[in-house]
Design an enzyme around this catalytic site. Structure first.
Site, PDB file in Angstrom:
ATOM      1  N   ARG A 109      41.668 -44.686 -43.400  1.00  0.00           N
ATOM      2  CA  ARG A 109      42.703 -45.628 -42.943  1.00  0.00           C
ATOM      3  C   ARG A 109      43.539 -45.056 -41.779  1.00  0.00           C
ATOM      4  NH1 ARG A 109      48.654 -45.796 -42.585  1.00  0.00           N
ATOM      5  NH2 ARG A 109      49.270 -47.933 -42.907  1.00  0.00           N
ATOM      6  N   GLY A 154      46.975 -46.114 -39.445  1.00  0.00           N
ATOM      7  CA  GLY A 154      48.107 -47.039 -39.397  1.00  0.00           C
ATOM      8  C   GLY A 154      48.466 -47.431 -37.976  1.00  0.00           C
ATOM      9  N   ASP A 155      49.671 -47.938 -37.832  1.00  0.00           N
ATOM     10  CA  ASP A 155      50.121 -48.462 -36.537  1.00  0.00           C
ATOM     11  C   ASP A 155      50.545 -47.377 -35.553  1.00  0.00           C
ATOM     12  OD1 ASP A 155      52.223 -47.965 -38.441  1.00  0.00           O
ATOM     13  OD2 ASP A 155      53.623 -48.851 -37.012  1.00  0.00           O
ATOM     14  N   THR A 180      58.239 -47.745 -37.449  1.00  0.00           N
ATOM     15  CA  THR A 180      57.961 -47.143 -38.755  1.00  0.00           C
ATOM     16  C   THR A 180      57.941 -48.276 -39.775  1.00  0.00           C
ATOM     17  OG1 THR A 180      58.870 -45.778 -40.534  1.00  0.00           O
ATOM     18  CG2 THR A 180      60.445 -46.586 -38.915  1.00  0.00           C
ATOM     19  N   GLY A 181      57.073 -48.144 -40.776  1.00  0.00           N
ATOM     20  CA  GLY A 181      57.002 -49.207 -41.770  1.00  0.00           C
ATOM     21  C   GLY A 181      55.577 -49.383 -42.240  1.00  0.00           C
ATOM     22  N   THR A 240      57.581 -41.640 -41.251  1.00  0.00           N
ATOM     23  CA  THR A 240      57.078 -41.420 -39.894  1.00  0.00           C
ATOM     24  C   THR A 240      58.209 -41.017 -38.963  1.00  0.00           C
ATOM     25  OG1 THR A 240      55.252 -42.949 -40.178  1.00  0.00           O
ATOM     26  CG2 THR A 240      56.125 -42.761 -37.955  1.00  0.00           C
ATOM     27  N   GLY A 251      52.264 -50.085 -41.861  1.00  0.00           N
ATOM     28  CA  GLY A 251      51.510 -50.102 -40.613  1.00  0.00           C
ATOM     29  C   GLY A 251      50.577 -51.283 -40.431  1.00  0.00           C
TER      30      GLY A 251
HETATM   31  N1  ASP Z   1      53.916 -46.783 -40.133  1.00  0.00           N
HETATM   32  C1  ASP Z   1      53.298 -45.697 -40.851  1.00  0.00           C
HETATM   33  C2  ASP Z   1      51.886 -46.094 -41.207  1.00  0.00           C
HETATM   34  O1  ASP Z   1      51.693 -47.192 -41.665  1.00  0.00           O
HETATM   35  C3  ASP Z   1      54.062 -45.318 -42.088  1.00  0.00           C
HETATM   36  C4  ASP Z   1      55.508 -44.935 -41.856  1.00  0.00           C
HETATM   37  O2  ASP Z   1      56.190 -45.543 -41.053  1.00  0.00           O
HETATM   38  O3  ASP Z   1      55.963 -43.975 -42.514  1.00  0.00           O
HETATM   39  O4  ASP Z   1      50.995 -45.301 -41.089  1.00  0.00           O
END
Ligand code: ASP
Length: 326
Positions: free
Chosen positions: A221, A223-224, A243-244, A193, A246
């Site tokens: 789905r 994410g965050d 990022t992480g 991300t 989510g």
């Molecule tokens: N945070 C993002 C998600 O869960 C993924 C990412 O950080 O690459 O959609």
């Protein structure tokens, strides 16, 4: 005499406050895996991060808004095939690219967010259009794309987003899932991300995040990243992009938690971000990282993965890029 002193110090305060030193911090994802980081890949990633920083900082230097700066930086990263946003986004279980993005203006707390689009070349531009040109804050799927068309946002054939590397990551995830080596979501630690936070000369903060989500995601789905307060948040005192994994950043409302600690508990931003990234999120079972910036230009980039692609322009206008933790 005292009154005159107070007036002088108030003047000093406001003259200073109205000419903040611009700051820009960006990330390109927290899923850097040390063994996958070839010298060639590192060279290209560093170059892209530097280009994004220069593009965003040019806006700030010219007296432009933090909102425009974060958008400019993110478009560069969305256009690069090396990050999980725009071109190069990860694939869903069904072999599609579904993109999410959000942008938030700290000064006015206006927001634009979109999720589940698959033809919008630069999702962050659509998020900005939702904020500026619609009465809404969050649009998804076909409706968001119809809106994009109506406001002249560039649409592309879905094949534009594909890269062989991301396709291979999906194949690996499907294989691992079949062998039951992963969670039901089919998690892969390739968080790529992109995000940006900025402080402009007027002292206003902004944050934005753009993503393809997580490899092998399914069932619509989200994410965050596009969820305000989870992966993206900005107010007058603090701006955060995450990022992480989510699901865990949503459950902990991570970005807002960091800013609430700064505003209400008066925690320094480095402490607030560290507590959430290193303690709150991992306790739930998640991982990842954030970039966070306060209204004084203090920033921090904590993560609990191998590395996090990140960069910043310091108070002297010097560009810095970092990848691993050491
Ligand atoms: N945070 C993002 C998600 O869960 C993924 C990412 O950080 O690459 O959609």
């Amino acid at each position: 005499m005292l009154r005159r002193l107070a007036a002088v110090s108030a003047l000093f305060c406001c003259a200073f406050a109205s000419a903040a030193t611009p700051m820009l911090v960006i990330h390109g994802g927290a899923g850097v895996i040390r063994k996958d980081l070839t010298p060639e890949k590192e060279k290209f990633v560093r170059a892209d991060l530097e280009t994004a920083l220069k593009a965003g900082y040019a806006v700030l230097k010219d007296g432009g808004s933090s909102l425009d700066a974060v958008g400019k930086a993110i478009v560069v990263l969305e256009d690069s095939p090396r990050f999980n946003a725009g071109k190069g986004a990860v694939f869903t279980h069904d072999g599609r690219n579904e993109l999410d993005a959000a942008i938030m203006d700290g000064a006015t707390m206006r927001v634009g967010a979109i999720a589940g689009v698959h033809r919008v070349k630069n999702p962050v531009l659509l998020a900005r259009a939702v904020m500026d040109k619609s009465p809404h804050v969050f649009m998804v799927g076909d409706g968001a794309e119809a809106f994009a068309k109506s406001v002249g946002i560039e649409l592309v054939d879905p094949s534009y987003f594909r890269t062989d590397e991301r396709w291979q990551q999906l194949q690996d995830a499907l294989k691992a899932e079949a062998a039951k080596q992963q969670s039901s979501l089919g998690r892969m630690i390739h968080y790529g991300t992109v995000g940006a936070v900025a402080l402009d000369k007027a002292g206003h903060l902004a944050a934005a995040t753009s993503t393809g989500g997580m490899t092998n995601k399914r069932y619509g789905r989200v994410g965050d990243s596009p969820i305000i307060g989870a992966g993206t948040y900005a107010n007058a005192h603090c701006a955060v992009s995450a990022t992480g994994w989510g699901e865990y950043y949503i459950r902990s409302v991570a970005a807002h938690d960091i800013c609430a600690r700064v505003e209400y508990a008066k925690e320094p931003i480095a402490q607030a971000a560290k507590e959430v990234v290193m303690d709150v999120v991992p306790k739930l079972g998640g991982d990842g990282g954030v970039i966070a910036l306060d209204d004084q230009g203090n920033f921090t980039t904590p993560f609990n993965t191998d590395g996090m692609y990140r960069g910043w322009v310091d108070k002297d206008g010097k560009v810095h890029v970092a990848i691993l933790s050491d």
